[in-house]
Design a protein around this motif. Sequence first.
Motif: not given
Length: 215
Positions: A155, A158-159, A178
């Motif tokens: 997560g 990816e952010q 997600g």
Amino acid sequence: MGWESVQAVLAGILSSPVFILLVSLGIFVALAWLALPFALYGVRRRLDRIIEGLDRLQALLEDVPGGPPAAPAGERAGGPVREGAGLLDELREALRGAVPELQERVLDAGRVEYVHRRGWGREFACLSVLLENGRLRASFPLRELEKAYPRFSGGQFEQYVRAFLGERHGVLPASPPGADELAVIIQPGTRKGLEIFAGIVREQLWGSMTEEASP
């Protein structure tokens, strides 16, 4: 009789479940207090690494020139295949400079895989790159990475990609938020986007692998 009474009282206290519970609680608190500095040091070390990574990414972002990206030499020469091949070479160069520890495997003219060797006979494919239609598609198996490296956060990775990259840099997330696999489309046009992308791989992916390997 007096001493025997004292012994009986002491024996009753020492065998009391409440006394045993209090002693156990005291031992637990003492051990937790002794371990607290080490836990805080580990958290601070990771926070320092994240802050340093953000500073480096911010420096790269501030160095991005304004205006639309210039067309690459391969496109001006009149061939999307040549353009894509040049883009793949640029990405490979950026990743070699940022994460030389990852093993590069050229599967064919348009496919490259990056592997982390975790010991004798143990390898993990953490990034695959595919050249298609003059663009690159880079894929990260986030959930598999989280299983292999507990300190890695899919997560958070990816952010970082979604926050620091985008159309301006020619690096666009192509998978829904997600998802188990993060796919990124890399377009020709700006080398700075490749450097930022490679920097995120260095700080967020390789950094977690390094921490996992540390004692």
